[in-house]
Structures are given as structure tokens and as C-alpha cells.
Design an enzyme around this catalytic site. Structure first.
Site, PDB file in Angstrom:
ATOM      1  N   LYS A 156       0.892  -1.167   0.000  1.00  0.00           N
ATOM      2  CA  LYS A 156       0.000   0.000   0.000  1.00  0.00           C
ATOM      3  C   LYS A 156       0.925   1.210   0.000  1.00  0.00           C
ATOM      4  O   LYS A 156       1.179   1.838   1.033  1.00  0.00           O
ATOM      5  CB  LYS A 156      -0.935  -0.049   1.215  1.00  0.00           C
ATOM      6  CG  LYS A 156      -2.099   0.946   1.089  1.00  0.00           C
ATOM      7  CD  LYS A 156      -3.161   0.647   2.125  1.00  0.00           C
ATOM      8  CE  LYS A 156      -4.145   1.799   2.268  1.00  0.00           C
ATOM      9  NZ  LYS A 156      -4.909   2.116   1.069  1.00  0.00           N
TER      10      LYS A 156
HETATM   11  N1  PMP Z   1      -7.499  -1.142  -3.407  1.00  0.00           N
HETATM   12  C1  PMP Z   1      -7.016   0.084  -3.163  1.00  0.00           C
HETATM   13  C2  PMP Z   1      -6.307   0.807  -4.257  1.00  0.00           C
HETATM   14  C3  PMP Z   1      -7.193   0.677  -1.916  1.00  0.00           C
HETATM   15  O1  PMP Z   1      -6.725   1.913  -1.667  1.00  0.00           O
HETATM   16  C4  PMP Z   1      -7.887  -0.021  -0.908  1.00  0.00           C
HETATM   17  C5  PMP Z   1      -8.090   0.611   0.429  1.00  0.00           C
HETATM   18  N2  PMP Z   1      -6.991   0.364   1.262  1.00  0.00           N
HETATM   19  C6  PMP Z   1      -8.373  -1.302  -1.202  1.00  0.00           C
HETATM   20  C7  PMP Z   1      -8.165  -1.830  -2.461  1.00  0.00           C
HETATM   21  C8  PMP Z   1      -9.112  -2.096  -0.172  1.00  0.00           C
HETATM   22  O2  PMP Z   1      -8.254  -2.467   0.857  1.00  0.00           O
HETATM   23  P1  PMP Z   1      -8.763  -2.665   2.353  1.00  0.00           P
HETATM   24  O3  PMP Z   1     -10.031  -3.451   2.266  1.00  0.00           O
HETATM   25  O4  PMP Z   1      -7.665  -3.415   2.991  1.00  0.00           O
HETATM   26  O5  PMP Z   1      -8.980  -1.322   2.932  1.00  0.00           O
END
Ligand code: PMP
Length: 298
Positions: free
Chosen positions: A160
């Protein structure tokens, strides 16, 4: 946006490099490597009723993302999780959003940044809904972005990492400029990938289909919702998916820590109803995140 207080002008305190500091003093120099070269990773977590949902999982992903970018966080995972709780308590936030960020400092300013200090900041703020309640009720409208998720050999796609959001902001701005709520991104192969900050699910004939996360985040919410669907006896198929499938899908929804389970009402020329499976999983997710921490495993 006149009613939004700029993020650097809010009151209270946040956690910065090991201690709580006054919110407006949490500054970094303009010659910060993270700002110039994107050497930054972060998390987005929600706190519900005073409990940060899947805190350990988010902290673990933060450390994994930092490791992928070659950054060693100078704290333990337990210290960072405790700091998230401290940052929320300091702001007295029971329902809101937590943002830990890790970035390289200003000791070196070039592509090579081996000796930069690794900084960590954690801030918490109220954030009721990523999309407005009215948008969520009808289902949000997505345009298809011209930007594509890169291959795993092109970018560190499973981190991330701040740099990966450059195309997300470009996609979302282009969509918003034309009155859409968000954008759906294809990947470098032209397959369905995800929205700019949330994972994608299609429902057809009572079965849920979701793209294999081989070049984008396998979201924590995505994994939770897949487990919730399994508990309901709803079949979930993870596979390569193609834009043509948007024409025959009956329901579509996206998932993310910020977006939660959000129904999609339209993608390009295709329209969808907010159907029973989306509603069921949205309700199940809402119930789950508000359970005491010990019983939150989906
Ligand atoms: N894809 C992207 C590009 C994101 O920013 C997020 C949010 N973090 C997600 C998917 C979903 O991830 P999560 O469910 O872990 O928040």
C-alpha cells in the site's frame, strides 16, 4: 468544500515518531524523500465504537508494505498498534478513520536514499462515510479509467505504497470532473481490476465473482467479505475477469476499509440494481465491524 478544515490546521494531537505531538506541529521539511520520490507507505483503518477494526492485520500490512519498499520501521508492530489506539484516544474518536504513514526523511535527496531516517506518523479523524449515504443507497456511478493497474514486475503492487495512488488520483479526478463518483480501473492486460481505493465484486446468477488480486491490493475488507459470503453459503469465484462481463452482471459492489461495502449503480453504460446479495453482505459487514474485537473474525 468550504466546510472542510484543512488537515494541517486541525486541533488536538497525533502520534509522530514515538510520541504525541500537537496536531499543528506535526511538520516535515519540504526536502523530504517521501515527497519527492514517493518513498512512503500507509494504512487506512476504521474505528467503530472505540475499537479499531482488524488493527493487527492493518499493522502487519503496513510493515509488509514498508519492507517491500526497503524501509525498516524503527518500532515493533505492537508499538505501532498501541500508537494507533493512542492516536484515536487522544482525539476522543470512537467512530472514525486512522491513517498511519511511513516515509523516508530529508537526510538524503536523490534516488539513492539508503541513510534516510524512517518516519512514522499516525493521525485519527472523524470520517463517517467515503461516499455519501444517498450515493450509497442508489449505488455509486463509476466511469472506466484510461489508467491501468501496472504489472507486478512494474511496480510493487502488493504494497500500500503512496506512489501507486498517482494513477488513482488521476482516475478519480477525471471521473469527478464528468460527474461520476469514482473510476473502475482495468489492469495492464485489459482485465477488470478495482476501483481507485476499493476492490471489485460482480454478482451473476447468485454467484459472486471477483478479480484475482495479482496486480493490486488483496484488501482486508475484500477477504472479510469473501468469508462473510461463504458463511451465508454464497459461492465466491476468484478469477481473471473481463470488461465484457459488466454487461451481464446483476449486482456490483466494491469493498474497502474506507468504502466498506458500497453498491455500484452504474459503470459506463451499464446499470445495476442494489440487489439482495449486496444488501446482505453490506448488512453483515456493518454488524461484524461493530462486534467486540474478540468475535470479529468473519
Ligand atoms: N485497493 C485500493 C487501491 C485501496 O486503496 C484499498 C483501500 N486500502 C483497497 C483496495 C481495499 O483495501 P482494504 O479493504 O484493505 O482497505
Amino acid at each position: 468544500m468550504a466546510d472542510v478544515i484543512p488537515f494541517d490546521q486541525r486541533s488536538g494531537s497525533l502520534w509522530y515518531d514515538g510520541k504525541m505531538v500537537p496536531w499543528t506541529d506535526a511538520k516535515t521539511h519540504v526536502l523530504t524523500h517521501g515527497l519527492h520520490y514517493g518513498s512512503s507507505v500507509f494504512e487506512g483503518e476504521r474505528i467503530y465504537g472505540g475499537t479499531i477494526y482488524k488493527l493487527k492485520e492493518h499493522t502487519a500490512r503496513l510493515f509488509k508494505s514498508a519492507e517491500v519498499l526497503g524501509m525498516t520501521i524503527p518500532f515493533t508492530q505492537d508499538q505501532i498498534s498501541a500508537a494507533c489506539i493512542e492516536a484515536a484516544q487522544a482525539q476522543n474518536i470512537k467512530d472514525g478513520y486512522i491513517r498511519p504513514v511511513v516515509f523516508r526523511g530529508s537526510e538524503m535527496m536523490a534516488v539513492s536514499a539508503q541513510n534516510t531516517k524512517i518516519h512514522v506518523a499516525i493521525a485519527c479523524w472523524p470520517w463517517p462515510s467515503y461516499f455519501s449515504p444517498a450515493e450509497k443507497l442508489k449505488g455509486i456511478r463509476l466511469e472506466i479509467s484510461k489508467w491501468r493497474r501496472p504489472a507486478a514486475e512494474t511496480e510493487p503492487v502488493h504494497a500500500k505504497a503512496a506512489g501507486l495512488y498517482m494513477i488513482c488520483t488521476l482516475s478519480k479526478h477525471a471521473a469527478e470532473a464528468e460527474g461520476w463518483h469514482d473510476a473502475l480501473m482495468l489492469d495492464y492486460r485489459g482485465q477488470l481490476a478495482e476501483a481507485t481505493g476499493a476492490n471489485l465484486f460482480l454478482v451473476k446468477d447468485g454467484v459472486i465473482h471477483t478479480p484475482t488480486p495479482d496486480c493490486f491490493l488483496n484488501g482486508i475488507t475484500r477477504q472479510t467479505v469473501m468469508a462473510l459470503a461463504a458463511k451465508r453459503g454464497i459461492k465466491v469465484v476468484e478469477r481473471a475477469m473481463f470488461p465484457e462481463e459488466l454487461a451481464t452482471a446483476e449486482e456490483i459492489f466494491i469493498t474497502g476499509s474506507a468504502a466498506e461495502v458500497t453498491a455500484v449503480g452504474q459503470i459506463a453504460d451499464h446499470h445495476y440494481t442494489v440487489g439482495p446479495i449486496t444488501r446482505q453482505l453490506r448488512d453483515d459487514y456493518e454488524a461484524l465491524v461493530r462486534q467486540p474485537a474478540k468475535s470479529q473474525a468473519a
